[in-house]
Structure formats: C-alpha cells, structure tokens
Enzyme design. Sequence first.
Site, mmCIF file in Angstrom:
data_model
loop_
_atom_site.group_PDB
_atom_site.id
_atom_site.type_symbol
_atom_site.label_atom_id
_atom_site.label_comp_id
_atom_site.label_asym_id
_atom_site.label_seq_id
_atom_site.Cartn_x
_atom_site.Cartn_y
_atom_site.Cartn_z
ATOM 1 N N LYS A 43 0.940 42.705 8.856
ATOM 2 C CA LYS A 43 0.778 41.800 7.706
ATOM 3 C C LYS A 43 -0.214 42.421 6.713
ATOM 4 O O LYS A 43 -0.908 43.388 7.060
ATOM 5 C CB LYS A 43 0.264 40.451 8.204
ATOM 6 C CG LYS A 43 -1.136 40.549 8.805
ATOM 7 C CD LYS A 43 -1.562 39.283 9.524
ATOM 8 C CE LYS A 43 -2.995 39.435 10.022
ATOM 9 N NZ LYS A 43 -3.347 38.405 10.998
ATOM 10 N N TYR A 272 -23.768 47.921 -17.524
ATOM 11 C CA TYR A 272 -23.922 46.559 -18.040
ATOM 12 C C TYR A 272 -25.156 45.869 -17.455
ATOM 13 O O TYR A 272 -25.397 45.927 -16.261
ATOM 14 C CB TYR A 272 -22.707 45.706 -17.655
ATOM 15 C CG TYR A 272 -21.427 46.060 -18.369
ATOM 16 C CD1 TYR A 272 -21.327 45.960 -19.751
ATOM 17 C CD2 TYR A 272 -20.308 46.457 -17.654
ATOM 18 C CE1 TYR A 272 -20.136 46.271 -20.409
ATOM 19 C CE2 TYR A 272 -19.113 46.754 -18.293
ATOM 20 C CZ TYR A 272 -19.035 46.663 -19.677
ATOM 21 O OH TYR A 272 -17.859 46.961 -20.307
HETATM 22 C C1 LIG Z 1 -3.879 38.892 12.164
HETATM 23 C C2 LIG Z 1 -3.569 38.290 13.475
HETATM 24 C C3 LIG Z 1 -3.780 39.015 14.660
HETATM 25 C C4 LIG Z 1 -4.464 40.353 14.698
HETATM 26 O O1 LIG Z 1 -5.867 40.188 14.626
HETATM 27 P P1 LIG Z 1 -6.855 41.451 14.732
HETATM 28 O O2 LIG Z 1 -8.187 40.849 14.863
HETATM 29 O O3 LIG Z 1 -6.688 42.195 13.459
HETATM 30 O O4 LIG Z 1 -6.406 42.234 15.903
HETATM 31 C C5 LIG Z 1 -3.351 38.439 15.831
HETATM 32 N N1 LIG Z 1 -2.775 37.216 15.858
HETATM 33 C C6 LIG Z 1 -2.579 36.490 14.728
HETATM 34 C C7 LIG Z 1 -1.952 35.145 14.831
HETATM 35 C C8 LIG Z 1 -2.985 36.991 13.516
HETATM 36 O O5 LIG Z 1 -2.812 36.268 12.404
#
Ligand SMILES: *Cc1c(COP(=O)(O)O)cnc(C)c1O
Length: 383
Positions: A43, A272
Amino acid sequence: MVSEQTQVVSRNQVRIDRRALRHNFNTITEEVGPGVAVMAMVKGDAYGHGMTETAAVLAGCGCRIYGVAELVEAVTLRRAGIGGDIFVLLGFVAEEAEQFLLYDLTPVVFLHQDIEALSQAAVQHGREIGVHLKIDCGMGRLGLLPAEVPAFKQRIDNLPGIFLAGIMAHLPEADQRQAASTPQVFSCFQETIDRLGAGFTGVRHIANSGATMYFPGMHCNMVRAGISLYGCYPDGGASDDLGAGARLQPVMSFVTRVAQVRDLPAGSGISYGHTYVTTRPTTIAVLPLGYEDGYLRDLSNRGEVLIHGRRAPVRGRICMNLCMVDVTEIPGVAVGDEVVLLGRQDDAEITADEIAGWMGTISYEVLCLFGNNNSRIHIDGKR
Ligand SMILES: *Cc1c(COP(=O)(O)O)cnc(C)c1O
C-alpha cells in the site's frame, strides 16, 4: 542539436535498491519459517518505493501474497501482471464487487453490504469467492467488534457463492516490546476465533512487522510485513534483532546535487524570515529541493545532509524548491557534487528514523514523502 530523445531528469532522485528489498523479504521469510506465509504490504505505493516495481521484485523471490488499501491498487497490480493473492484491506463500494471476481482479488470484509454484493457478483459469475473478515480486538480502527463476529459468520455461511477464508485483526502497539495491549489484543483475537468452534478452519493473521519481529508466538498462518520489507525497524531502530543477527537493509536513498556554493560574511540572514543568521564567514551550499519534494519545512534549521561523506546542517527555512546547508567545515564543495539526504555516502549514513526524529514523525511517513514526491530509479546494490 537538441534531440527529443535526450532524457532530462530531476537532480532530486530517489533510489530503490532491489537487492536490499530481496534481502529483507528473504530474511523475513526465513525468520517466520516454512509454515507461515508472508503478505507483502505494498500500500502507499509500497511505502514510497513504487507498488508495481516492488511487487515484481518480490514476486521474483517467491512472494505470492500482497496487501493494498484500495481496489484500484489491486487492479493496477493485476494489470501489471502480478499473480498470486492480492488482498484489498479497506473495503470497496458495493457496485465494484464484481471487480474482485474479474481480477481474482481477495476482499477483506467488515460490512453486511460487502458480503451481500460479493455473494451476488459471485453467483452471477457462477463462482465462489473467499473473504477475510476484519475484526477489531483493540486496535480502535476498522472492523467488527468480537461480539458481532458469530452472527456475521453465520450470514456469510448462509449466502451463496461466498465463504469465510480467513480472519484478521491488527495490533496497535506491536512496535513496543513492552506494551501490555499486544498480548491482550492477541488473546481476544484467539478467543473470538475459538468461539466459532470447528466451523472455522481458515487462515488467521494479525502480525505486522512489529509482531513478526518481537512476538514470534503471534505469527499464526501468515504475517503482514510492511516497514520491515523496506529495511526499517518498527520501533524506530531502538532494537535491531530479527532472528539470529539478521539485519534489515534500507531500500530507499534520496540524493540531489549542489546547485550553487556561496561565501557569505558573518551576520547574513538565510532564507525566508531570516531564522538563521551567520555568526562567522560561512560557506553555504544551495540545494535544489524543498518541501515540494517531501523535504518538509519541519527540517528547517534541524535537518542534516551528507556531502563528501560528512554532515552539513540545514540553515534557515526550507523553501518550496530550495534549501541551504552549511559547508564551511567541508572543504572543496562544488556545484554538481552529490548530496545524500537519506542513505549512505562513504562511511556516513542518515537513516529514515533519524530524519523522522527531526520531523517528529515515523520512518513510514518519511519514506512515503520522499518516495511519492520524487522520480524513482531502481538499482541493484551499490550504484
Ligand atoms: C500497513 C499494515 C500492515 C503492515 O504494517 P508494518 O508496521 O508496516 O509492518 C499490516 N497490517 C495492516 C492491516 C496494515 O494496514
């Protein structure tokens, strides 16, 4: 003569090291052992590393399961030729249920309308679809409450064309070894599933990177690895053990080049608001990047970069496309010299966790910011 084929690229470049990515996937796979599957969380455009490129690299080392937030990401992966199971974690609109059958995707469900729409679409296609149920055992985010699970499962069992293939939950504090919530959430998860009795034989998964590393008893049938794939530790690097001394390797680095070098007298205001004023004759290197490139304004007067293998502090406010660093102590800095904002240069290194500390955030956000706001190139090990 100017050729239309001449490639013009940004000086700001995010480099993705495929070799490190493979190393991390293989390390996690070995750590969990042969009975446990690894879902690669891709993701957020693979936490800024590029979703399809990352999935393709992982497929090359045997990854068969991917996790994304939205349906559109899953469809993009399929259209790019990624096989295996693709989980859509955050639901969908009912009209799009058919896409799960067309693209052979795995829905995570938590709404009655989800399972009804999927059942209808499956029946229309003369197929069966397996779904994973999301339960909230204390994360305080998405999912069914444990008490709602038996009736929801009954509903799935009664609908044609759909079956319960798995149950998942998420841990709120698995990045902290000592957090009391982790064993509590895990017990709730197990008890909720146990209450379903012999009627549930599907896949169970709850572990993110934190639980994968720090709570090996919680691997269940599958772990969902995100940040660890990309080479960062979920506790911000406070501990770094993943099995027998196996070290994760950072996958992303971020570089630019010096745009101008300027010698300024003492008393010169920088950028700035003149939030930094030189106290001595100072050599400033001007860099062609700023908050537009994910190098956020929070790094003003706080960040550091590497030039010639040495650290140069950011001076003054970071602008949209420019920032200034102090190279008075680094002789011979010239226009065009490589500047490392994230990663290694010679023996020096700036990690995503260190930058996250300066910005008051976590490595995840740093990787998304840099990766998703710059052009990326893929490399295999050292350039
Ligand atoms: C993003 C996510 C993960 C992975 O988490 P990490 O801490 O990056 O390993 C696992 N499960 C769900 C439901 C997530 O949304």
